[in-house]
Design a protein around this motif. Structure first.
Motif, PDB file in Angstrom:
ATOM      1  N   HIS A 400       5.541 -47.688  21.715  1.00 18.92           N
ATOM      2  CA  HIS A 400       7.321 -47.327  21.402  1.00 18.92           C
ATOM      3  C   HIS A 400       7.612 -48.405  20.325  1.00 18.92           C
ATOM      4  O   HIS A 400       8.647 -47.840  19.518  1.00 18.92           O
ATOM      5  CB  HIS A 400       8.132 -47.573  22.625  1.00 18.92           C
ATOM      6  N   ASP A 401       7.260 -49.388  20.367  1.00 15.05           N
ATOM      7  CA  ASP A 401       7.600 -50.459  19.477  1.00 15.05           C
ATOM      8  C   ASP A 401       6.620 -50.821  18.195  1.00 15.05           C
ATOM      9  O   ASP A 401       6.593 -51.668  17.579  1.00 15.05           O
ATOM     10  CB  ASP A 401       7.991 -51.805  20.144  1.00 15.05           C
ATOM     11  N   LYS A 404       7.447 -52.227  14.842  1.00 14.20           N
ATOM     12  CA  LYS A 404       7.888 -53.270  14.571  1.00 14.20           C
ATOM     13  C   LYS A 404       6.854 -54.106  13.870  1.00 14.20           C
ATOM     14  O   LYS A 404       7.017 -55.223  13.175  1.00 14.20           O
ATOM     15  CB  LYS A 404       8.141 -54.235  15.701  1.00 14.20           C
ATOM     16  N   HIS A 429      12.788 -49.809  13.079  1.00 15.30           N
ATOM     17  CA  HIS A 429      11.536 -49.706  13.727  1.00 15.30           C
ATOM     18  C   HIS A 429      11.180 -48.418  14.378  1.00 15.30           C
ATOM     19  O   HIS A 429       9.815 -47.945  14.376  1.00 15.30           O
ATOM     20  CB  HIS A 429      11.226 -50.986  14.688  1.00 15.30           C
ATOM     21  N   HIS A 453      13.748 -43.777  21.291  1.00 16.49           N
ATOM     22  CA  HIS A 453      13.688 -44.571  22.537  1.00 16.49           C
ATOM     23  C   HIS A 453      14.984 -45.497  22.543  1.00 16.49           C
ATOM     24  O   HIS A 453      15.416 -46.278  23.343  1.00 16.49           O
ATOM     25  CB  HIS A 453      12.341 -45.357  23.021  1.00 16.49           C
ATOM     26  N   HIS A 454      15.734 -45.579  21.372  1.00 18.11           N
ATOM     27  CA  HIS A 454      16.786 -46.311  21.383  1.00 18.11           C
ATOM     28  C   HIS A 454      18.174 -45.487  21.180  1.00 18.11           C
ATOM     29  O   HIS A 454      19.173 -46.216  21.092  1.00 18.11           O
ATOM     30  CB  HIS A 454      16.761 -47.421  19.983  1.00 18.11           C
ATOM     31  N   ASP A 482      12.151 -49.545  28.555  1.00 21.09           N
ATOM     32  CA  ASP A 482      11.998 -50.630  27.701  1.00 21.09           C
ATOM     33  C   ASP A 482      13.411 -51.561  28.249  1.00 21.09           C
ATOM     34  O   ASP A 482      12.885 -52.823  28.123  1.00 21.09           O
ATOM     35  CB  ASP A 482      12.397 -50.031  26.357  1.00 21.09           C
TER      36      ASP A 482
HETATM   37 FE   FE2 Z   1      12.136 -50.695  20.464  1.00 18.56          FE
END
Ligand code: FE2
Length: 552
Positions: A400-401, A404, A429, A453-454, A482
């Protein structure tokens, strides 16, 4: 019945039906057929003719004289003809089998001329009838003259050849039909096997299908399939049995290990034993009397297929041929299955390594991606989603990240408050993650969970500010996981929150930051046990993936 006591007799025995049929056919023409083997034994015996009975003679022509002619024919391999002392005519031809003389066919028939000359005189003496009476009886019971002998010889030769040709054709037809039936069975089995050769399939299920089909096609009491352990595709030896065998699993292991494996390996050939006897004290009993076995092979042996006890007769080369074909087919599946499992393993390793590089950028987020993946998976399962979707959500949690990677470390690891500009950098990201993965076709279906996801149900999330059900379910689940892990982990700017506070905070934010349904699923779990599981070293949960997992 033809007596099959010698090689020539056994060849004649094959022709018994044809010769009996021919004797009836010739009898209607007034011709008396006798069949002899090369030893001079009458395979189809002489029978007195109707003329002999009409004259009141107990026998007609002398069988000894006919036998002599038959012996001459079998010795010389040529047709022959002669007149018997009683006046009958005798003709004969050799019977050939595979270019070898295996006997003689003789035909005896009375002729009109036998009431004349010395033969007629002899008949008068034998029957005590006068010549006129003899002539009348002979006339009534004869159709042929001595001059017909050559033509009748040609006819006999042609009929014998025809019967033999017919017999060969019938034999070939039977063989062909048997071969055809066997080939059909083999092809059907191979087709059934290939139709369940789905590379993503379970090797044990595949093997069970194969040996169950073997029982019927090979007509055997039992079948065994063994595949040696080979991680990751086959974590432990697979042993499958089918049929009625008086052997338990331990005995089967014993049988394969002590009686079969080394013989297959030593000879590098299939094994066929129609007189198998287990060594005394081996613990195998006497359940196995016959067996065939072939190896399953990649470059090295990877297992074996075994057929036990034929229900009728013995195992033969056709059984070995069939078992070998099936073993070849099964080996292809098992090798491909191994390669596929290796690839899956590699893919999962790469994805875990990729997620670990993100976590490594910030020591405080160590293991974060793995835990988010785990919790996302648990939530997806509790939501009742199908297995492929659960796996996609697991991977979305793991990666998911990933975006980044494109966020500078000074921003990512900054202690203290972020500037507006830094926050905007962070917000990029999810989109960056989607861009990184969009080139990997197999991961298409997990991008949706990464990019969303955010997002928040109240529309205050990023990057698109979606609201409520506009946010894909994958994103709502991964987002919940998360934040839960972030709240329960130490960060650069704060310590992990107490469990009670985490629970009340999550409950407070249901409907604004989190999907209320997901919140209910999470808080319905034993949070303490969940925390323990997420931090367990064994919880990496490598998931076996298949192409179907990436379809929605
Ligand atoms: Fe994230």
């Amino acid at each position: 019945m033809i007596n099959a006591c010698s090689t020539s007799s056994s060849s004649l025995a094959d022709l018994e039906g044809a010769m009996t049929r021919l004797k009836t056919e010739l009898g209607r023409l007034g011709l008396n057929l006798t069949v002899w083997d090369t030893q001079g034994q009458a395979a189809i015996p002489y029978a007195p003719c109707r003329l002999g009975a009409a004259l009141g003679l107990s026998h007609g022509a002398s069988p000894t004289e006919i036998q002599d002619l038959a012996m001459r024919i079998t010795a010389e391999g040529q047709p022959a003809t002669c007149t018997l002392p009683g006046g009958c005519c005798l003709i004969g031809v050799p019977i050939m089998h595979r270019r070898r003389v295996v006997g003689a066919a003789t035909v005896c028939f009375p002729v009109k001329e036998m009431s004349e000359g010395p033969a007629g005189m002899q008949l008068c003496e034998q029957t005590r009838l006068d010549r006129k009476k003899i002539a009348a009886i002979v006339r009534e019971h004869t159709r042929y003259s001595l001059t017909d002998a050559d033509q009748l010889l040609q006819l006999l030769n042609w009929l014998i050849s025809r019967e033999q040709a017919l017999h060969v054709a019938e034999s070939e037809l039977i063989t062909l039909s048997t071969n055809l039936a066997t080939t059909y069975e083999e092809l059907s089995l191979l087709y059934r096997i290939s139709s369940c050769m789905k590379v993503t399939g379970n090797p044990e299920d595949f093997l069970q299908t194969v040996i169950t089909d073997l029982l019927e096609v090979m007509n055997i009491e039992g079948a065994i399939g063994l595949v040696y352990a080979h991680k990751p595709a086959v974590p432990d030896d697979i042993l499958v049995l089918s049929g009625d065998m008086d052997l338990n699993c331990d005995q089967v292991h014993l049988l394969t290990a002590t009686q079969i494996a080394h013989r297959l390996a030593d000879t590098n050939r299939p094994m066929l034993d129609n007189h198998f006897v287990a060594p005394p004290g081996s613990g195998l009993g006497n359940a196995v009397k016959q067996l065939v076995a072939v190896q399953l092979v990649d470059n090295d042996p990877i297992g074996m297929l075994i057929g036990i006890n034929k229900r009728a007769g013995d195992f033969d080369s056709s059984d070995l041929k069939l078992l070998s074909s099936i073993a070849n087919q099964a080996s292809v599946f098992l090798v491909n299955n191994r390669l596929y499992a290796d690839l899956q393993d590699l893919l999962m390793g790469v994805l875990h390594a990729l997620s670990a590089t993100i976590d490594a950028k910030d020591p405080y987020t160590h293991g974060h991606s793995r835990r988010v993946a785990m919790l996302s998976r648990r939530l997806a399962e509790r939501f009742g989603l199908p297995s492929p979707k659960v796996k996609q959500i697991y991977l979305a949690g793991l990666l998911h990240d990933i975006g980044k990677i494109g966020v500078p470390e000074r921003v990512l690891c900054k202690e203290g408050r972020l500037t507006e500009e830094e926050y905007e950098t962070i917000k990029r990201h999810p989109g960056l993650g989607a861009k990184i993965l969009q080139g990997i076709r197999q991961l298409d279906e997990i991008i949706v969970g990464i990019i969303s996801h955010h997002e928040r149900p109240d529309g205050k999330g990023y990057p698109r500010g979606l609201k409520g059900e506009e946010i894909p379910l994958e994103g709502r689940i991964v987002g919940m996981a998360d934040v839960f892990d972030a709240m329960t982990s130490d960060r650069t700017y704060r310590r992990a929150m107490e469990i009670e506070r985490v629970i009340s905070e999550i409950r407070r934010c249901a409907g604004t930051q989190f999907d209320p349904k997901i919140v209910d699923l999470l808080l319905g779990m034993d949070i303490t046990a969940l925390m323990k599981e997420l931090r367990s070293e064994d919880s990496s949960l490598p998931l076996a993936l298949s192409p179907e997992d990436f379809k929605t």
